[in-house]
Motif scaffolding. Structure first.
Motif, PDB file in Angstrom:
ATOM      1  N   VAL A  12       0.855  -1.193   0.000  1.00 37.34           N
ATOM      2  CA  VAL A  12       0.000   0.000   0.000  1.00 37.34           C
ATOM      3  C   VAL A  12       0.887   1.239   0.000  1.00 37.34           C
ATOM      4  CG1 VAL A  12      -0.176   0.005   2.524  1.00 37.34           C
ATOM      5  CG2 VAL A  12      -1.956   1.125   1.156  1.00 37.34           C
ATOM      6  N   GLN A  13       0.405   2.288  -0.608  1.00 34.28           N
ATOM      7  CA  GLN A  13       1.162   3.533  -0.646  1.00 34.28           C
ATOM      8  C   GLN A  13       1.049   4.291   0.670  1.00 34.28           C
ATOM      9  OE1 GLN A  13      -0.227   5.756  -4.063  1.00 34.28           O
ATOM     10  NE2 GLN A  13       1.198   4.685  -5.429  1.00 34.28           N
ATOM     11  N   PRO A  14       2.048   5.097   0.971  1.00 28.69           N
ATOM     12  CA  PRO A  14       1.945   5.949   2.179  1.00 28.69           C
ATOM     13  C   PRO A  14       0.666   6.771   2.133  1.00 28.69           C
ATOM     14  CG  PRO A  14       4.166   6.006   1.310  1.00 28.69           C
ATOM     15  CD  PRO A  14       3.341   5.254   0.300  1.00 28.69           C
ATOM     16  N   GLY A  15       0.001   6.841   3.299  1.00 27.96           N
ATOM     17  CA  GLY A  15      -1.269   7.544   3.391  1.00 27.96           C
ATOM     18  C   GLY A  15      -2.471   6.676   3.087  1.00 27.96           C
ATOM     19  N   GLY A  16      -2.228   5.487   2.614  1.00 34.86           N
ATOM     20  CA  GLY A  16      -3.314   4.585   2.248  1.00 34.86           C
ATOM     21  C   GLY A  16      -3.871   3.808   3.428  1.00 34.86           C
ATOM     22  N   SER A  17      -4.795   2.899   3.117  1.00 35.95           N
ATOM     23  CA  SER A  17      -5.485   2.108   4.147  1.00 35.95           C
ATOM     24  C   SER A  17      -5.467   0.632   3.803  1.00 35.95           C
ATOM     25  CB  SER A  17      -6.946   2.570   4.283  1.00 35.95           C
ATOM     26  OG  SER A  17      -7.029   3.915   4.682  1.00 35.95           O
ATOM     27  N   LEU A  18      -5.558  -0.180   4.844  1.00 37.71           N
ATOM     28  CA  LEU A  18      -5.705  -1.629   4.700  1.00 37.71           C
ATOM     29  C   LEU A  18      -6.550  -2.128   5.854  1.00 37.71           C
ATOM     30  CD1 LEU A  18      -2.247  -3.291   3.828  1.00 37.71           C
ATOM     31  CD2 LEU A  18      -4.316  -3.276   2.417  1.00 37.71           C
ATOM     32  N   ASP A  84      -5.361   3.047   8.837  1.00 35.11           N
ATOM     33  CA  ASP A  84      -5.457   4.236   7.988  1.00 35.11           C
ATOM     34  C   ASP A  84      -4.201   5.077   8.116  1.00 35.11           C
ATOM     35  OD1 ASP A  84      -8.871   4.427   9.103  1.00 35.11           O
ATOM     36  OD2 ASP A  84      -8.136   3.598   7.204  1.00 35.11           O
ATOM     37  N   SER A  85      -4.045   6.015   7.203  1.00 29.01           N
ATOM     38  CA  SER A  85      -2.889   6.928   7.218  1.00 29.01           C
ATOM     39  C   SER A  85      -1.577   6.168   7.409  1.00 29.01           C
ATOM     40  CB  SER A  85      -3.058   7.977   8.334  1.00 29.01           C
ATOM     41  OG  SER A  85      -4.253   8.691   8.179  1.00 29.01           O
ATOM     42  N   LEU A  86      -1.420   5.137   6.617  1.00 31.11           N
ATOM     43  CA  LEU A  86      -0.251   4.270   6.776  1.00 31.11           C
ATOM     44  C   LEU A  86       1.036   4.996   6.429  1.00 31.11           C
ATOM     45  CD1 LEU A  86      -1.846   0.983   5.517  1.00 31.11           C
ATOM     46  CD2 LEU A  86      -0.664   1.262   7.703  1.00 31.11           C
ATOM     47  N   ARG A  87       2.089   4.625   7.160  1.00 34.29           N
ATOM     48  CA  ARG A  87       3.408   5.224   7.002  1.00 34.29           C
ATOM     49  C   ARG A  87       4.422   4.131   6.686  1.00 34.29           C
ATOM     50  NH1 ARG A  87       2.950   7.973  12.975  1.00 34.29           N
ATOM     51  NH2 ARG A  87       1.282   9.492  12.518  1.00 34.29           N
ATOM     52  N   ALA A  88       5.570   4.512   6.176  1.00 28.52           N
ATOM     53  CA  ALA A  88       6.618   3.538   5.859  1.00 28.52           C
ATOM     54  C   ALA A  88       7.004   2.728   7.089  1.00 28.52           C
ATOM     55  CB  ALA A  88       7.840   4.251   5.288  1.00 28.52           C
ATOM     56  N   GLU A  89       6.994   3.373   8.247  1.00 34.88           N
ATOM     57  CA  GLU A  89       7.390   2.679   9.479  1.00 34.88           C
ATOM     58  C   GLU A  89       6.351   1.669   9.967  1.00 34.88           C
ATOM     59  OE1 GLU A  89       7.302   5.959   8.982  1.00 34.88           O
ATOM     60  OE2 GLU A  89       6.493   7.048  10.728  1.00 34.88           O
ATOM     61  N   ASP A  90       5.208   1.599   9.298  1.00 28.35           N
ATOM     62  CA  ASP A  90       4.212   0.576   9.622  1.00 28.35           C
ATOM     63  C   ASP A  90       4.498  -0.735   8.886  1.00 28.35           C
ATOM     64  OD1 ASP A  90       1.752   3.173   9.519  1.00 28.35           O
ATOM     65  OD2 ASP A  90       2.616   2.242  11.305  1.00 28.35           O
ATOM     66  N   THR A  91       5.499  -0.738   8.016  1.00 29.88           N
ATOM     67  CA  THR A  91       5.874  -1.953   7.301  1.00 29.88           C
ATOM     68  C   THR A  91       6.304  -3.023   8.303  1.00 29.88           C
ATOM     69  OG1 THR A  91       6.538  -0.801   5.292  1.00 29.88           O
ATOM     70  CG2 THR A  91       7.525  -2.966   5.693  1.00 29.88           C
ATOM     71  N   ALA A  92       5.635  -4.169   8.269  1.00 30.39           N
ATOM     72  CA  ALA A  92       5.889  -5.216   9.256  1.00 30.39           C
ATOM     73  C   ALA A  92       5.040  -6.439   8.937  1.00 30.39           C
ATOM     74  CB  ALA A  92       5.547  -4.725  10.662  1.00 30.39           C
ATOM     75  N   VAL A  93       5.367  -7.533   9.605  1.00 27.24           N
ATOM     76  CA  VAL A  93       4.460  -8.680   9.656  1.00 27.24           C
ATOM     77  C   VAL A  93       3.521  -8.444  10.835  1.00 27.24           C
ATOM     78  CG1 VAL A  93       4.239 -11.160  10.040  1.00 27.24           C
ATOM     79  CG2 VAL A  93       6.142 -10.270   8.661  1.00 27.24           C
ATOM     80  N   TYR A  94       2.234  -8.565  10.587  1.00 28.66           N
ATOM     81  CA  TYR A  94       1.225  -8.344  11.610  1.00 28.66           C
ATOM     82  C   TYR A  94       0.663  -9.682  12.066  1.00 28.66           C
ATOM     83  CZ  TYR A  94       1.402  -3.344  10.834  1.00 28.66           C
ATOM     84  OH  TYR A  94       1.819  -2.036  10.763  1.00 28.66           O
ATOM     85  N   TYR A  95       0.768  -9.934  13.370  1.00 28.96           N
ATOM     86  CA  TYR A  95       0.259 -11.165  13.958  1.00 28.96           C
ATOM     87  C   TYR A  95      -0.962 -10.854  14.817  1.00 28.96           C
ATOM     88  CZ  TYR A  95       4.968 -13.106  13.088  1.00 28.96           C
ATOM     89  OH  TYR A  95       6.143 -13.531  12.521  1.00 28.96           O
ATOM     90  N   CYS A  96      -1.965 -11.719  14.752  1.00 31.86           N
ATOM     91  CA  CYS A  96      -3.004 -11.668  15.769  1.00 31.86           C
ATOM     92  C   CYS A  96      -2.653 -12.721  16.813  1.00 31.86           C
ATOM     93  CB  CYS A  96      -4.397 -11.890  15.195  1.00 31.86           C
ATOM     94  SG  CYS A  96      -4.740 -13.551  14.584  1.00 31.86           S
ATOM     95  N   ALA A  97      -3.008 -12.442  18.052  1.00 30.32           N
ATOM     96  CA  ALA A  97      -2.663 -13.348  19.144  1.00 30.32           C
ATOM     97  C   ALA A  97      -3.782 -13.374  20.171  1.00 30.32           C
ATOM     98  CB  ALA A  97      -1.351 -12.927  19.795  1.00 30.32           C
ATOM     99  N   GLN A  98      -3.997 -14.548  20.718  1.00 30.08           N
ATOM    100  CA  GLN A  98      -4.960 -14.754  21.796  1.00 30.08           C
ATOM    101  C   GLN A  98      -4.278 -14.373  23.101  1.00 30.08           C
ATOM    102  OE1 GLN A  98      -5.342 -18.842  22.889  1.00 30.08           O
ATOM    103  NE2 GLN A  98      -7.498 -18.690  23.399  1.00 30.08           N
ATOM    104  N   ARG A  99      -4.859 -13.443  23.830  1.00 33.41           N
ATOM    105  CA  ARG A  99      -4.208 -12.972  25.039  1.00 33.41           C
ATOM    106  C   ARG A  99      -4.827 -13.625  26.270  1.00 33.41           C
ATOM    107  NH1 ARG A  99      -5.186 -10.439  29.590  1.00 33.41           N
ATOM    108  NH2 ARG A  99      -6.090  -8.514  28.761  1.00 33.41           N
ATOM    109  N   GLY A 100      -4.029 -14.384  26.996  1.00 32.66           N
ATOM    110  CA  GLY A 100      -4.487 -15.034  28.213  1.00 32.66           C
ATOM    111  C   GLY A 100      -4.037 -14.264  29.442  1.00 32.66           C
ATOM    112  N   GLY A 101      -4.485 -14.721  30.599  1.00 27.22           N
ATOM    113  CA  GLY A 101      -4.104 -14.069  31.839  1.00 27.22           C
ATOM    114  C   GLY A 101      -5.013 -12.908  32.170  1.00 27.22           C
TER     115      GLY A 101
END
Lengths: 123, 110
Positions: A12-18, A84-101
Motif C-alpha cells: 500500500v502507498q503511504p497515506g493509504g489504508s488496509l 489508515d494513514s499508513l506510514r513507511a514505518e508501519d511496514t511489518a508482519v502483523y500477527y493476531c494473538a490470543q491474550r491469556g491471563g
C-alpha cells in the motif's frame, strides 16, 4: 486446537489504508481478549492493539493511536484491524494473538499466534 | 528501542546450557509477570514460559524461567540444534498501559 489465520496484508502507498482480518477457531473466541502484534523487518515484537472479549474495550500503542482501529465480530469469530494513514514505518508482519491471563493481577501472556500477514508501505 | 533489554545473541554447544537475560524496570518486570516466546526461523512466535516460570503443555522441562527484581532469565539446558531461534521476553508495563517486549535474542547452537 487453537487456530488463528490472518489475511488482508499487501503493498500500500503511504497515506493509504488496509484492513486486516484474523479468523479464529478451536476456542471460545468471545471470552478472550485479542491483540495485534507486529514485527518490522529485523526488529523485535511490538504490541499495537488489544480488544477485550466480553466488554470489547479497546487499547492502542501510542505509535498507532488515532490511525488504527481494532474491532471484532464474535458471531464470526473474527478479529479486525483497520489501518489508515499508513506510514513507511508501519511496514511489518502483523500477527493476531490470543491474550491469556488477567491484567489486574499483573499476569498476561500471548497464548497462541497466527502465522502473520505482511504489510508493506511503499510508494 | 525496546522497553525490555535483551542481549542480541548468545551461543553454546549442543548439550550445554544457555541463559538469556531480560532487563526492565519497576513499572514492568518489577511488578508484573514475565513470559517468553520462541520464534523459529520464518515462523510465528510461540509461548514458551508464562507467569515467570510456568510451561504450557508440551514445552519440555529443558526450558525454565525465573524473575528477580526487575530482571528475568530464560534457561535452556541440553541444547539441541532445533533450539536455534530468536527468544523474546514480554510483560505488562503499568506506566505505559501497554504490553512490552524485549528486542529478542538469537540463539546459535554451535
Amino acid at each position: 486446537e487453537v487456530h488463528l489465520l490472518e489475511s488482508g496484508g499487501g503493498l500500500v502507498q503511504p497515506g493509504g489504508s488496509l484492513r486486516l482480518s484474523c479468523a479464529a477457531s478451536g476456542f471460545t473466541f468471545s471470552i478472550y481478549a485479542m491483540t495485534w502484534v507486529r514485527q518490522a523487518p529485523g526488529r523485535g515484537l511490538e504490541w499495537i492493539s488489544e480488544i477485550g472479549g466480553i466488554d470489547g474495550d479497546t487499547f492502542y500503542a501510542d505509535s498507532v493511536k488515532g490511525r488504527f482501529t481494532i474491532s471484532r465480530d464474535n458471531s464470526k469469530n473474527t478479529l479486525y484491524l483497520q489501518m489508515d494513514s499508513l506510514r513507511a514505518e508501519d511496514t511489518a508482519v502483523y500477527y493476531c494473538a490470543q491474550r491469556g491471563g488477567t491484567v489486574a493481577t499483573g499476569k498476561g501472556r500471548f497464548d497462541s499466534w497466527g502465522q502473520g500477514t505482511l504489510v508493506i508501505v511503499s510508494p | 528501542q525496546s522497553v525490555l533489554t535483551q542481549p542480541p545473541s548468545v551461543s553454546a554447544a549442543p548439550g550445554q546450557k544457555v541463559t538469556i537475560s531480560c532487563s526492565g524496570s519497576s513499572s514492568n518486570i518489577g511488578n508484573n509477570y514475565v513470559s517468553w516466546y520462541q520464534q523459529l526461523p520464518g515462523t510465528a512466535p510461540k509461548l514458551l514460559i508464562y507467569d515467570n516460570n510456568k510451561r504450557p503443555s508440551g514445552i519440555p522441562d529443558r526450558f525454565s524461567g525465573s524473575r528477580s527484581g526487575t530482571s528475568a532469565t530464560l534457561d535452556i539446558t541440553g541444547l539441541q540444534t532445533g533450539d536455534e531461534a530468536v527468544y523474546s521476553c514480554g510483560t505488562r508495563d503499568s506506566s505505559l498501559s501497554a504490553w512490552v517486549f524485549g528486542g529478542g535474542t538469537k540463539l546459535t547452537v554451535l
